[in-house]
Structure formats: C-alpha cells, structure tokens
Design an enzyme around this catalytic site. Sequence first.
Site, short mmCIF file in Angstrom:
data_model
loop_
_atom_site.label_atom_id
_atom_site.label_comp_id
_atom_site.label_asym_id
_atom_site.label_seq_id
_atom_site.Cartn_x
_atom_site.Cartn_y
_atom_site.Cartn_z
CG HIS A 268 -17.19 71.31 12.97
ND1 HIS A 268 -16.85 70.14 13.13
CD2 HIS A 268 -18.59 71.23 13.04
CE1 HIS A 268 -17.87 69.30 13.48
NE2 HIS A 268 -18.93 70.07 13.22
CG HIS A 307 -11.16 66.05 18.24
ND1 HIS A 307 -11.99 65.84 19.24
CD2 HIS A 307 -11.71 65.96 17.07
CE1 HIS A 307 -13.26 65.67 18.54
NE2 HIS A 307 -12.99 65.66 17.24
CG ASP A 363 -10.95 67.59 9.04
OD1 ASP A 363 -11.86 66.97 8.36
OD2 ASP A 363 -11.58 68.23 9.75
N1 ACO Z 1 -1.96 73.57 16.47
C1 ACO Z 1 -1.00 74.33 17.41
N2 ACO Z 1 -1.54 74.21 18.48
C2 ACO Z 1 -2.87 73.82 18.93
C3 ACO Z 1 -3.46 73.03 18.03
C4 ACO Z 1 -3.05 73.10 16.79
N3 ACO Z 1 -3.86 72.44 15.67
N4 ACO Z 1 -4.80 72.76 18.77
C5 ACO Z 1 -4.74 73.21 19.77
N5 ACO Z 1 -3.47 73.79 20.12
C6 ACO Z 1 -3.10 74.16 21.45
C7 ACO Z 1 -3.70 75.44 21.82
O1 ACO Z 1 -3.14 76.46 21.23
C8 ACO Z 1 -3.70 75.44 23.39
O2 ACO Z 1 -2.25 75.43 23.67
P1 ACO Z 1 -2.01 76.24 25.25
O3 ACO Z 1 -2.48 75.51 26.33
O4 ACO Z 1 -0.59 76.68 25.11
O5 ACO Z 1 -2.96 77.74 25.00
C9 ACO Z 1 -3.87 74.02 23.61
O6 ACO Z 1 -3.36 73.28 22.19
C10 ACO Z 1 -5.23 73.38 23.77
O7 ACO Z 1 -5.99 73.78 22.72
P2 ACO Z 1 -7.46 74.39 22.72
O8 ACO Z 1 -7.52 75.34 21.84
O9 ACO Z 1 -7.78 74.58 24.10
O10 ACO Z 1 -8.18 72.91 22.28
P3 ACO Z 1 -9.79 73.06 21.88
O11 ACO Z 1 -10.30 71.66 22.45
O12 ACO Z 1 -10.59 74.18 22.38
O13 ACO Z 1 -9.78 73.05 20.45
C11 ACO Z 1 -9.70 72.40 18.05
C12 ACO Z 1 -10.11 71.88 19.64
C13 ACO Z 1 -10.63 73.38 17.78
C14 ACO Z 1 -9.95 71.09 17.17
C15 ACO Z 1 -8.20 72.74 18.11
O14 ACO Z 1 -7.40 71.65 18.38
C16 ACO Z 1 -7.93 73.48 16.52
O15 ACO Z 1 -8.27 74.48 16.53
N6 ACO Z 1 -7.21 72.42 15.57
C17 ACO Z 1 -7.14 72.68 14.36
C18 ACO Z 1 -8.27 72.87 13.59
C19 ACO Z 1 -8.91 71.37 13.32
O16 ACO Z 1 -8.10 70.54 12.62
N7 ACO Z 1 -9.90 71.12 13.33
C20 ACO Z 1 -10.77 70.04 13.07
C21 ACO Z 1 -11.09 69.32 14.26
S1 ACO Z 1 -11.85 67.78 13.81
C22 ACO Z 1 -13.49 68.07 13.43
O17 ACO Z 1 -14.22 69.02 13.67
C23 ACO Z 1 -13.85 67.27 12.36
#
Ligand code: ACO
Length: 427
Positions: A268, A307, A363
């Site tokens: 987050h 996201h 971010d």
């Molecule tokens: N890098 C690589 N792969 C990713 C990323 C990433 N940053 N984010 C998602 N994916 C992939 C997942 O591995 C998944 O792949 P799969 O279908 O092959 O298993 C697919 O994309 C879907 O991702 P989920 O994890 O199901 O998406 P979710 O909605 O649960 O998670 C989150 C969202 C937590 C923001 C995620 O994208 C992440 O961890 N990003 C990196 C951390 C980040 O930047 N967080 C800040 C968010 S903005 C905020 O809170 C202010």
Amino acid sequence: MSEEHLTITDDRTGKSYKLPIEEGTVRAMDLRQIKTNEHDFGLMTYDPALMNTASTKSAITFIDGDKGILEYRGFPVEQLAERSNFLEVAYLILFGEMPNEEQSTAWTYDITHHTFVHENIKTLMQAFRYDAHPMGMFISTVAALSTFYPEAKQVSDADNRLAQIKRLIAKVPTIAAYTFRHNRGLRYVYPDNDLSYTGNFLNMMFKMTETKYKPNPALEHALDVLFILHADHEQNCSTNAMRAIGSSCADPYSAMAGAAAALYGPLHGGANEEVLKMLSRIDDKRNIPEFIQRVKNGEGKLMGFGHRVYKNYDPRARIIKRVADEVFEMTGRNRLLDIALELERIALEDEYFISRKLYPNVDFYSGIIYQAMGLPVTMFPVMFAIPRTVGWLAQWQEMITDPEQKITRPRQIFVGQPRRELPKKKD
Ligand code: ACO
C-alpha cells in the site's frame, strides 16, 4: 421498490428468490433468506480481500479504474491539482463543496492555529531510538494524541468531531517533521503560522539557523500538488481500516493510528519506499531488461506498478510525472528518474504487463520527487499519511453519520477441527 431484480433458484430446494438490484449490487443480507431448512443459517457470500464487495455507499471519491478517472466530490483531480490548493481540497473532501473566500479564510486560519502539539508529545517522541522508523513514530504519536484529547471519544457529537478533524489535519505535518528531525538528531522546529500548509511543513523539516525560513515556492507548490493527489482514494486498505476501527466508536486518533499502520505496508503506502530501493538496485538502465525478466519469472514485483482498481494509467501518476519535471528543474535531475522512465517505457511495451493491465501507480514517481527534496526513503509513507489524513477523516465522518453502518464484523467459513473432547487429566 427497486425496478431491477435478480432471480435465483436454489437447486438444493428448487425454491426461487427475487432479489432487488440497486446500483449494480445485491444486498448480501438478502441472501440470508436462502435456506435448505429452518435450522440453516442462510446463504452467505465468500469474498476474501473484499474483491467484489461494496462495503459502503460513499459520496466522496469516484474512481473509474478502466478509464483512469479520479474525482473528489465530482471534480476531476487534474483540475483540482491545477486550480486549487490542498487546504481547499481538504475542505471539499470533508464538506462536499469548494469553500468560498470567507470559508477558505476561516478554514485556513483554523488549521493553521492547531499546528502546535503539546510539549509532552515532544518529550514522548524524544524517547524513541535515534534510528526509529518515522512511520513507527508517526503511528504511535497519532495514537498517543487520543490521551491528550479524551473528549474525542464522543464521536456522535458533530462539533466535537470537527474539533478533532481540525486538530489532526493541523498536527500531522508537525508530527511528521518531528520524526524526520529526530532521525537527524536535530532540534524539533515549531510551526510557523505565517506560512502555508506545505510551506510550514518545509520550515519544520529543513529550517536551520535562519531566523525566518523562506520555503522555495516551486517545492512548496509541488508538495501541495502531491498532497492533493494523495488526499483520498475511496475504499483502499487503510481507509477500510479507518472505517472498521471507527465502526466500534473508537476515537479518531486511535482509528487513524490503525489506518496509518495499514498504509505502512509495502503493498500500500509503503510501495514508494520499495520503488526507490528497486530503482537503486537496478542502478543502470542497461540492467532493466534482466530485471524485467526476473519479474516475469515471478522472482519479485515491479514495485509502483499495478493497482486493484486502476486497469489503466493511474491519473495521479500522470500528474506526478509533470510535478517531477518542475522539481528537477529546481533540484537538478535525479539519475533514478531516467531509470524509472526507461523502466516504464519497456514495461508498457511488454506483453506480460500489457495483458495484466499493469500501469504505473501513484507510488512509481512520488518517491523520486521526495528524494530530490532531500527526504530519506523511510519518510515516504509518512509523506503519504499527511494528506491521506483528510480522506481518512472524511470517510470516518461519513461512516459515523451513515444510519446503515454498524460495527464492522465479517463472517467466516470455519475450516478447523470439529468439536472434540479434551482428555481428562489423571489425578
Ligand atoms: N509486478 C509484476 N506483476 C504484477 C504486479 C507487479 N507490480 N502487480 C500485479 N502483478 C501480476 C500478479 O502476479 C498477477 O499475475 P498472475 O495473474 O500471473 O498471477 C496479476 O498481475 C494480477 O495481480 P494481483 O496480485 O492479483 O492484483 P491485486 O489487485 O491483488 O494487487 C497490487 C494489486 C497489490 C497493487 C499489486 O499490483 C502489487 O503488488 N503492486 C506492487 C506494489 C505497489 O506498487 N503497490 C502500491 C499500490 S498503489 C497504493 O496503494 C497507493
């Protein structure tokens, strides 16, 4: 009576049920009537991480994740960033309309005149280790404020709520700046009420021997825009925590300490800290393809990408990119920005990211700007918490005054041991 309905047939009993559809949702409680017999508890929904559950009706922030739209009280965030300032946006988010001139003056005066914290708060903060993480200090100090304002427990009293709201918005920059000065071993700087919200924050952070600190107008403005962009984001993880804790009628300081704790996590508000670490590890543009390959192999995430709601470019990231240019004109170009731009370019052309609709989020660039302003990465989540205080409080207030809201208490599917007997102890 709703015009639209969902008809469900329970194949276990052959019975049909007609459930009203309102605003594209059915009420989970309407499912409870679906039973196999009179002793059956009734049907529930199973939704870990609340992926498809609207937990509230809210009039504050609108997001269209597919189109990349973010609006506070109906105003696009791009227009607010260009044509207003953070305190006006705070007023808008809390009260629903932009303040007129008179309201704006009174609001700014009120916030400005609550910026000081009790000297005991200072003493309390001085007790932290010299290298304590600023977010740990921030969370603890916000919680500690509840002991200074015990009347804050009266959450159903509107005037009382407003007093705490003003205090919190006014005091969070002071606490945040104290955490920074503490880490540096520098004396804490008192607020300067002649300055703007962000100008005073810069004063409390960076003032040294000068008798009067003069904030750099470009940095003051850039920070103001960053604060506007971070002010609210509907039902995100930390806001959900604020509402959940507040639903037990805990005072807003305690609830907000919990919300800030939720923000601290690397998935987050802690993500901008992770972005900086990631960019530093990549170190050189030439290492980007190898890094991307490792992400695609599942050996880590591209931090600052992806996201839960946005499946398009995060509108905040677009504005932040422009702010970055303004800041770098002042501070000189940051090497990490070039790595970030190249990383974004390569990722946005890569099938892995395209097919998963992974775009830069807020971010991705904010950390680089904060670093250029002279902040250590450990301060980044605190920089997020200052403006998000407004969103947390507006959402808390909306929850408290919503007649439909009760104490948040989800159900579970129990998958543990069935009842068993504990052997009696031998005498
Ligand atoms: N890098 C690589 N792969 C990713 C990323 C990433 N940053 N984010 C998602 N994916 C992939 C997942 O591995 C998944 O792949 P799969 O279908 O092959 O298993 C697919 O994309 C879907 O991702 P989920 O994890 O199901 O998406 P979710 O909605 O649960 O998670 C989150 C969202 C937590 C923001 C995620 O994208 C992440 O961890 N990003 C990196 C951390 C980040 O930047 N967080 C800040 C968010 S903005 C905020 O809170 C202010």
